[in-house]
Design a protein around this motif. Structure first.
Motif, PDB file in Angstrom:
ATOM      1  N   LEU B 120      53.172  52.583-111.511  1.00 54.95           N
ATOM      2  CA  LEU B 120      53.793  52.981-112.777  1.00 54.95           C
ATOM      3  C   LEU B 120      55.280  52.657-112.763  1.00 54.95           C
ATOM      4  CD1 LEU B 120      52.191  56.497-113.384  1.00 54.95           C
ATOM      5  CD2 LEU B 120      51.937  54.510-114.860  1.00 54.95           C
ATOM      6  N   GLU B 121      55.939  53.031-111.659  1.00 52.50           N
ATOM      7  CA  GLU B 121      57.385  52.821-111.560  1.00 52.50           C
ATOM      8  C   GLU B 121      57.722  51.333-111.676  1.00 52.50           C
ATOM      9  OE1 GLU B 121      60.148  54.877-111.156  1.00 52.50           O
ATOM     10  OE2 GLU B 121      58.795  56.505-111.709  1.00 52.50           O
ATOM     11  N   ILE B 122      56.896  50.503-111.020  1.00 53.38           N
ATOM     12  CA  ILE B 122      57.196  49.078-110.984  1.00 53.38           C
ATOM     13  C   ILE B 122      57.081  48.466-112.369  1.00 53.38           C
ATOM     14  CG2 ILE B 122      55.008  47.842-110.601  1.00 53.38           C
ATOM     15  CD1 ILE B 122      58.034  47.643-108.454  1.00 53.38           C
ATOM     16  N   MET B 123      56.253  49.073-113.212  1.00 53.92           N
ATOM     17  CA  MET B 123      56.141  48.558-114.580  1.00 53.92           C
ATOM     18  C   MET B 123      57.333  48.996-115.427  1.00 53.92           C
ATOM     19  SD  MET B 123      52.238  49.512-115.418  1.00 53.92           S
ATOM     20  CE  MET B 123      50.897  48.968-114.373  1.00 53.92           C
ATOM     21  N   GLY B 124      58.116  49.939-114.903  1.00 52.80           N
ATOM     22  CA  GLY B 124      59.228  50.447-115.692  1.00 52.80           C
ATOM     23  C   GLY B 124      58.879  51.738-116.416  1.00 52.80           C
ATOM     24  N   VAL B 125      57.789  52.401-115.981  1.00 53.66           N
ATOM     25  CA  VAL B 125      57.406  53.675-116.584  1.00 53.66           C
ATOM     26  C   VAL B 125      58.090  54.802-115.818  1.00 53.66           C
ATOM     27  CG1 VAL B 125      55.478  55.228-117.059  1.00 53.66           C
ATOM     28  CG2 VAL B 125      55.160  52.760-117.242  1.00 53.66           C
ATOM     29  N   ASN B 126      58.630  55.785-116.543  1.00 56.48           N
ATOM     30  CA  ASN B 126      59.149  56.984-115.888  1.00 56.48           C
ATOM     31  C   ASN B 126      57.932  57.825-115.497  1.00 56.48           C
ATOM     32  OD1 ASN B 126      60.028  59.566-115.304  1.00 56.48           O
ATOM     33  ND2 ASN B 126      61.512  59.652-116.961  1.00 56.48           N
TER      34      ASN B 126
END
Ligand code: ATP
Ligand code: MG
Lengths: 248, 246
Positions: B120-126
């Motif tokens: 999730l983080e790598i996609m730019g999701v908080n």
């Protein structure tokens, strides 16, 4: 191109990455190889910012990643696709929902556009008619391919693959390797692949960086790796029964 | 020492949790799923425990009234007071801490150790906001509903027991329930419930999110989540009771 400049990472006294400087080129599959525990995953996670480096810089095509704030990183991350060691598919979502997730989150495409894109990338990784399966219903190789599909659904400029073919039979592993190579060539992606599989090295190693105990020990490519006189590298390369017999 | 660093980490995480969701439509979808998972699926156990507890309180009270000067309507009164003031908001919240808290912590902990949170983080999701915020909102919406249900079931259980064993007549029981009723007590109970819902969802989210390792650590995180939320519920119960009922 992605560059690491004198990257250091320390976990509570354990110096895992020691002054690593190397660059990863656009349109090529750049391999990071090394024994289990040598620091490949940590290096990759530092490159994408999942771990903060303790010292050093990471540069994405002249953009200094290390100095970016949260918002800037978020924007850059939409250009990054990553394939995790275990696949990391969202296990409460179907295959289709997994692949569509980044599109739902970050684009304002219509339902049809998203559906087309999902079908396109799933076909690209040779997966058809599995849209409604849950990750738990897939085989290991299929799971990796779904993860690749999800990683490329946003058309990334940078693709990171952490051991894309670990746990797969040699043939399926080869298929995954070729897939990554083709996608890299086709879209001119800067691709970085962690592996300890010599088959991958010899088939897709456009550039190869050998990490030994957290240090960058040797750099070359699939053609030069068999003719190096680096002792640790040779132990790694010819460490298996098969490769040592072939050498003889 | 550990308490201090944990509190610091908890506050930092909450700062990331309580931000505007990146995509409204996805948030609503997640919220509905969580209401289903955390709320609807708890209805059965809440109703069951509440009815039996109400029955037991009623029976205990009925057998302990042996003076002819104490009217039998006291049974209804006692059941109502104990159910509304303490039993439903506090005891049921403790049960939910066990059921919902372990579920939240193990779900998020599993996502952590299988690198889904990294994905999730790598996609730019908080990821903190995406995963924990809908659970907090869902808990704060659904727990009060469950507690009101629990109050009804407790009082109903008391009545059923009294009728079944012929201890107190329906007229007496209902009269007791109506004696000196103050709507304020319901408000107070729901306020406590909201506090406890916040504690359960954020503490469990915190322990799940900071899991490190593998399946073993996921189990430990979920145990910790239940223990710590239960302790905090008990502590805050004392504080809130002292604040609001004096
Ligand atoms: N979060 C962490 N905290 C502390 N130490 C860590 C952490 N992550 C990795 N390490 C340590 O860093 C070293 C390198 O680990 P890493 O996962 O990068 O190895 P690897 O080269 O990817 O191995 P493998 O091929 O088995 O995946 C190991 O000694 C590991 O114990
Ligand atoms: Mg690794």
């Amino acid at each position: 191109m992605i560059e690491a400049k004198e990257v250091n990472k320390i976990f509570g006294g354990h110096h895992v990455l020691k002054n690593i400087s190397c660059s990863f080129e656009k349109g090529k599959t750049n391999l990071i190889i090394g024994q289990s525990g040598s620091g490949k995953t940590v290096l990759m996670k530092c490159l994408v910012g999942l771990y903060e480096v303790d010292q050093g810089k990471i540069i994405y095509d002249d953009r200094n990643f290390s100095e970016m704030n949260f918002e800037q990183r978020k924007n850059l991350r939409q250009e990054i696709g990553m394939l995790f060691q275990g696949g990391a598919l969202f296990d409460y979502m179907t295959v289709e929902e997994n692949v569509m997730f980044p599109l739902n989150m970050f684009t304002s495409q219509t339902k049809e556009e998203k559906q087309d894109r999902v079908n396109f990338v799933l076909t690209r990784v040779n997966l058809e008619n599995v849209n409604w399966l849950m990750p738990s219903e897939l085989s290991g190789g299929m799971r990796k391919r779904v993860a690749i599909a999800r990683a490329i659904s946003m058309n990334p400029k940078y693709l990171f693959c952490d051991e894309p073919n670990s746990g797969l039979d040699p043939q399926t592993a080869g298929v995954i390797d070729q897939l990554i190579k083709e996608i890299t060539d086709e879209y001119g992606i800067t691709t970085i692949v962690n592996t300890h599989d010599m088959n991958s090295v010899l088939s897709i190693g456009d550039t190869v960086a050998f990490i030994y105990n957290g240090e960058l020990w040797w750099q070359g490519n699939k053609n030069t790796i068999l003719h190096s006189d680096n002792k640790e590298l040779n132990e790694f390369v010819f460490g298996t029964e098969l490769t040592s017999r072939l050498k003889q | 020492m550990k308490v201090i660093t944990n509190t610091g980490d908890y506050v930092l995480l909450m700062l990331r949790v309580f931000t505007k969701p990146q995509k409204g439509r996805i948030f609503w979808q997640r919220l509905l799923d969580e209401i289903q998972g955390l709320g609807i699926e708890s209805i059965g156990i809440v109703a069951f425990i509440s009815a039996f507890m109400g029955a037991v309180v009623a029976i205990q009270t009925a057998y302990n009234i042996d003076s002819p000067f104490i009217p039998l309507s006291m049974v209804g009164f006692t059941v109502r007071q104990s159910v509304i003031l303490e039993f439903s908001p506090t005891v049921i919240s403790l049960i939910l801490a066990g059921k919902v808290g372990s579920r939240i912590a193990s779900e998020i902990g599993t996502m952590r150790v299988t690198e889904q949170i990294d994905a999730l983080e790598i996609m730019g999701v908080n990821s903190a906001n995406y995963l924990i915020f809908p659970k907090v909102v869902a808990s704060m919406l659904i727990n009060p509903v469950l507690i009101v249900l629990s109050m009804w079931m407790g009082i109903l259980g008391g009545w059923l027991a009294m009728s079944a064993f012929g201890l107190v007549t329906t007229t007496d029981y209902v009269r007791g329930i109506r004696i000196d009723f103050q709507a304020y007590t319901i408000f107070y109970a729901l306020l406590k419930t909201l506090f406890f819902a916040f504690i359960i969802s954020t503490i469990s989210g915190f322990y799940g999110y900071k899991t490190n390792g593998g399946a073993l650590e996921v189990g430990q995180a979920s145990t910790k989540a239940v223990v710590v939320s239960s302790i905090l519920i008990i502590l805050f119960n004392l504080v809130l009771t002292q604040l609001f009922l004096t």
